[in-house]
Design a protein around this motif. Sequence first.
Motif, PDB file in Angstrom:
ATOM      1  N   ARG A 195       0.835  -1.210   0.000  1.00  0.00           N
ATOM      2  CA  ARG A 195       0.000   0.000   0.000  1.00  0.00           C
ATOM      3  C   ARG A 195       0.865   1.252   0.000  1.00  0.00           C
ATOM      4  O   ARG A 195       0.548   2.228  -0.683  1.00  0.00           O
ATOM      5  CB  ARG A 195      -0.935   0.000   1.207  1.00  0.00           C
ATOM      6  CG  ARG A 195      -2.342  -0.386   0.800  1.00  0.00           C
ATOM      7  CD  ARG A 195      -3.323  -0.202   1.907  1.00  0.00           C
ATOM      8  NE  ARG A 195      -3.556  -1.474   2.545  1.00  0.00           N
ATOM      9  CZ  ARG A 195      -3.414  -1.694   3.829  1.00  0.00           C
ATOM     10  NH1 ARG A 195      -3.053  -0.722   4.640  1.00  0.00           N
ATOM     11  NH2 ARG A 195      -3.643  -2.872   4.316  1.00  0.00           N
ATOM     12  N   SER A 196       1.957   1.189   0.744  1.00  0.00           N
ATOM     13  CA  SER A 196       2.824   2.371   0.818  1.00  0.00           C
ATOM     14  C   SER A 196       3.509   2.643  -0.519  1.00  0.00           C
ATOM     15  O   SER A 196       4.071   3.705  -0.719  1.00  0.00           O
ATOM     16  CB  SER A 196       3.869   2.202   1.925  1.00  0.00           C
ATOM     17  OG  SER A 196       4.935   1.387   1.472  1.00  0.00           O
TER      18      SER A 196
ATOM     19  N   LYS B 131      11.172  -3.207  -8.780  1.00  0.00           N
ATOM     20  CA  LYS B 131      10.244  -3.097  -9.911  1.00  0.00           C
ATOM     21  C   LYS B 131       8.791  -2.969  -9.445  1.00  0.00           C
ATOM     22  O   LYS B 131       7.989  -2.290 -10.071  1.00  0.00           O
ATOM     23  CB  LYS B 131      10.404  -4.315 -10.834  1.00  0.00           C
ATOM     24  CG  LYS B 131      11.707  -4.290 -11.619  1.00  0.00           C
ATOM     25  CD  LYS B 131      11.689  -5.243 -12.796  1.00  0.00           C
ATOM     26  CE  LYS B 131      11.820  -6.683 -12.347  1.00  0.00           C
ATOM     27  NZ  LYS B 131      11.968  -7.607 -13.480  1.00  0.00           N
ATOM     28  N   LEU B 132       8.501  -3.623  -8.320  1.00  0.00           N
ATOM     29  CA  LEU B 132       7.144  -3.546  -7.776  1.00  0.00           C
ATOM     30  C   LEU B 132       6.692  -2.098  -7.614  1.00  0.00           C
ATOM     31  O   LEU B 132       5.556  -1.752  -7.891  1.00  0.00           O
ATOM     32  CB  LEU B 132       7.098  -4.250  -6.417  1.00  0.00           C
ATOM     33  CG  LEU B 132       5.807  -4.074  -5.615  1.00  0.00           C
ATOM     34  CD1 LEU B 132       4.710  -4.934  -6.204  1.00  0.00           C
ATOM     35  CD2 LEU B 132       6.006  -4.403  -4.158  1.00  0.00           C
ATOM     36  N   ALA B 133       7.626  -1.244  -7.170  1.00  0.00           N
ATOM     37  CA  ALA B 133       7.249   0.109  -6.777  1.00  0.00           C
ATOM     38  C   ALA B 133       6.976   1.047  -7.946  1.00  0.00           C
ATOM     39  O   ALA B 133       6.386   2.112  -7.764  1.00  0.00           O
ATOM     40  CB  ALA B 133       8.343   0.707  -5.894  1.00  0.00           C
ATOM     41  N   ALA B 134       7.385   0.661  -9.158  1.00  0.00           N
ATOM     42  CA  ALA B 134       7.191   1.567 -10.293  1.00  0.00           C
ATOM     43  C   ALA B 134       5.706   1.867 -10.493  1.00  0.00           C
ATOM     44  O   ALA B 134       4.881   0.965 -10.413  1.00  0.00           O
ATOM     45  CB  ALA B 134       7.780   0.954 -11.554  1.00  0.00           C
ATOM     46  N   PRO B 135       5.364   3.134 -10.724  1.00  0.00           N
ATOM     47  CA  PRO B 135       3.954   3.484 -10.882  1.00  0.00           C
ATOM     48  C   PRO B 135       3.414   3.160 -12.275  1.00  0.00           C
ATOM     49  O   PRO B 135       4.189   2.968 -13.219  1.00  0.00           O
ATOM     50  CB  PRO B 135       3.936   4.997 -10.639  1.00  0.00           C
ATOM     51  CG  PRO B 135       5.303   5.454 -11.035  1.00  0.00           C
ATOM     52  CD  PRO B 135       6.250   4.310 -10.779  1.00  0.00           C
ATOM     53  N   ASP B 136       2.095   3.114 -12.403  1.00  0.00           N
ATOM     54  CA  ASP B 136       1.394   2.996 -13.688  1.00  0.00           C
ATOM     55  C   ASP B 136       1.915   1.871 -14.569  1.00  0.00           C
ATOM     56  O   ASP B 136       2.199   2.064 -15.747  1.00  0.00           O
ATOM     57  CB  ASP B 136       1.496   4.315 -14.489  1.00  0.00           C
ATOM     58  CG  ASP B 136       0.981   5.486 -13.679  1.00  0.00           C
ATOM     59  OD1 ASP B 136      -0.038   5.299 -12.998  1.00  0.00           O
ATOM     60  OD2 ASP B 136       1.602   6.557 -13.718  1.00  0.00           O
ATOM     61  N   GLN B 137       2.055   0.680 -14.006  1.00  0.00           N
ATOM     62  CA  GLN B 137       2.519  -0.433 -14.833  1.00  0.00           C
ATOM     63  C   GLN B 137       1.334  -1.064 -15.555  1.00  0.00           C
ATOM     64  O   GLN B 137       0.345  -1.431 -14.937  1.00  0.00           O
ATOM     65  CB  GLN B 137       3.223  -1.481 -13.965  1.00  0.00           C
ATOM     66  CG  GLN B 137       4.468  -0.932 -13.296  1.00  0.00           C
ATOM     67  CD  GLN B 137       5.224  -2.015 -12.549  1.00  0.00           C
ATOM     68  OE1 GLN B 137       5.542  -3.050 -13.096  1.00  0.00           O
ATOM     69  NE2 GLN B 137       5.517  -1.761 -11.281  1.00  0.00           N
ATOM     70  N   ARG B 138       1.480  -1.214 -16.857  1.00  0.00           N
ATOM     71  CA  ARG B 138       0.384  -1.783 -17.654  1.00  0.00           C
ATOM     72  C   ARG B 138       0.083  -3.209 -17.217  1.00  0.00           C
ATOM     73  O   ARG B 138      -1.058  -3.626 -17.171  1.00  0.00           O
ATOM     74  CB  ARG B 138       0.754  -1.770 -19.135  1.00  0.00           C
ATOM     75  CG  ARG B 138       0.595  -0.410 -19.751  1.00  0.00           C
ATOM     76  CD  ARG B 138       0.813  -0.462 -21.252  1.00  0.00           C
ATOM     77  NE  ARG B 138       1.449   0.775 -21.653  1.00  0.00           N
ATOM     78  CZ  ARG B 138       2.704   0.876 -22.055  1.00  0.00           C
ATOM     79  NH1 ARG B 138       3.439  -0.211 -22.182  1.00  0.00           N
ATOM     80  NH2 ARG B 138       3.213   2.032 -22.365  1.00  0.00           N
ATOM     81  N   CYS B 198       9.016   5.073  -6.970  1.00  0.00           N
ATOM     82  CA  CYS B 198       7.663   5.638  -7.093  1.00  0.00           C
ATOM     83  C   CYS B 198       7.693   7.022  -7.740  1.00  0.00           C
ATOM     84  O   CYS B 198       6.641   7.635  -7.916  1.00  0.00           O
ATOM     85  CB  CYS B 198       6.984   5.758  -5.730  1.00  0.00           C
ATOM     86  SG  CYS B 198       6.620   4.201  -4.951  1.00  0.00           S
ATOM     87  N   GLU B 199       8.857   7.536  -8.048  1.00  0.00           N
ATOM     88  CA  GLU B 199       9.026   8.878  -8.596  1.00  0.00           C
ATOM     89  C   GLU B 199       8.311   9.920  -7.743  1.00  0.00           C
ATOM     90  O   GLU B 199       7.458  10.676  -8.230  1.00  0.00           O
ATOM     91  CB  GLU B 199       8.492   8.931 -10.038  1.00  0.00           C
ATOM     92  CG  GLU B 199       9.248   8.010 -10.963  1.00  0.00           C
ATOM     93  CD  GLU B 199       8.572   7.851 -12.324  1.00  0.00           C
ATOM     94  OE1 GLU B 199       7.445   8.364 -12.501  1.00  0.00           O
ATOM     95  OE2 GLU B 199       9.177   7.220 -13.182  1.00  0.00           O
TER      96      GLU B 199
END
Lengths: 329, 316
Positions: A195-196, B131-138, B198-199
């Motif tokens: 979630r974080s 890689k999990l943390a990258a935003p907006d992954q298709r 997460c930018e």
Amino acid sequence: MDLRSVLDNSFSAAVGVDAVIYALAAIGLNLQFGYTGLLNFGQVGFAAVGAYGIAVSVTYFGWSLWVGLGVGLAASVVLALLLGLPTLRLRADYLAIVTIAASEIIRLVARSVTFNDYTGGSAGLSAYADSFYDLNPYSGARYSFGPVQLSGNDLWMVTVGWGVVLALTLMLWVLMRSPWGRVLKAIREDEDAVRSLGKNAYWYKMQSLIIGGMMGAVAGFAFAIAKTSVQPDNYSTDFTFFAYAALILGGAATTWGPVVGSIIFWFLLAFTDSLLRQLVSNDKLPEAIISGTQVGQVRFMLVGIGLVLLMVFRPQGIFGNKRELALDE
Amino acid sequence: MSDTTYDTAAGAARLAAELADVPSEPGAAKPDPILVSDRMVRRFGGLTAVEVDHLEVQRGSITALIGPNGAGKTTFFNCLTGFGDPDEGEWTFDGTRLTTAPAHKFPQAGMVRTFQLTKALSKLTVIENMKLAAPDQRGENFFRALVPGIWRRQEREVEERADQLLERFKMDHMRNEFAGTLSGGQRKLLEMARALMCEPRMIMLDEPMAGVNPALTQSLLEHIKEMRADGATVLFIEHDMDVVSSISDWVVVMAEGRIIAESPPEEVGQNQAVVDAYLGAHHDAPLTIEEEEAELEEADELLEEIEEAREEEQGR
């Protein structure tokens, strides 16, 4: 004593419909429990919803079997939403309690007198699977594959069944290598961390519950079609726990764990059963120790001991990675 | 190490200039706040753990949140990041109202946090964690996940960025290890690097230096300064005053659930409310060396007075 027939029986069970049914249920549990960490103790409820979905659709509403499949799948989605909406925000154990209770409620409702017209009460329903067997290309009465003997209808069922098992395994294999699968595995490790990092953990858990539940419904389809009748008491909680046993035997969170686990589970059950029966009937085991009627129970004890030993000596299951397991500390 | 060199000293000077006119008082208004919190209240039963009237965090600054144990720092911090479930309060981040937003919306809005007890995902490898943390992954959509062709290219880009960050944090040699095998300090590094995936425009660090050896503390401090140089805002909780004064542009002090002081780091030690809050909690652990000296001086004076009084008595 006929060791040959003991092995024949065992191999037949290992590739037979029971192994198919439990493999399907275990694949669903693998997604939910193995990869996402959701404790669904009511997989049989999803199987029952699938089985009754086709049986009631055909026998009561007079729809075709294929519509029934859609009804069963839709019903399993609804069930997953009903169970997940209130519990997935809570600690993991609440889902376990709610699912096991719900699966029993479904069985008791199905066998209740009130719904006799729909579900056939405790006698259940039959004569709904004809359209499936009409498609059977195997016209012969009996087919032999080495030690395995199958009737034409069983061979058709088993062919389709293992085909679906393969397809679902492949699908899960692709999914678990995708970013979607990565989120699920991360949720299993630490939901707050997920979630974080901006992922809606609740919604991913819901998706896992729904898709695993739909696989449970597919197991129910196989169960209902293979046995050509549904009886409510076939859908009691031991179905769920057999599926868990198969999954853990093969190795949770592995691609082939649930499939091979189910094959081995049914091989062992049939093997101990046949062997004990042979021993008893040939007076190798005196009546004072075990009688023919006790074999059915004793085989579960033996398989249970076997599972305990497996957990002691190979806790990660057959395909599991011991190094990964050691990370739990 | 990446080839980017950061002029971290310039960042500190710029912020010092920006914050020069801000009065040293609780709830002080900042010239360009990125985070604004109003009337934040969090109660546990009868206990009011947090009651913060107003806080602004200057964009691009490194702001430290300090205070004695039990001051409500972490609770306040959790509330700000969506993990705290406050009873009252309004807060906006860069113009986005986050008051009722669930926790996963915060990183999407540009604010990401870490945890005091690191949350490395043990059974995922270091690179998977990143890689999990990258935003907006298709490929995070179930149906698109089924068709690898749709997300494979983006996955490669994400992996490239993750590798760059791992290199910058000197974690590239651990790339394919399970995160569960990392040491405590490496987990801190991984969590910080992962947060950057997460930018974010704002990074919230909950005691990033807790339980870390001195050498690693220095490298963590450098990474925090680099974040500021990259244009991000940093808010962090810390206990060690030396750490706080060496990197922060602004210090916010909490005690008993309230903000009792705000000031540039060099002024904190002179603030009477802060001294009281700390000395009230730890008589034996003065805040700074200057504080300690002042305390000793006071004690000396007291001794002298007593001595004088005694001499006078004897003289009579």
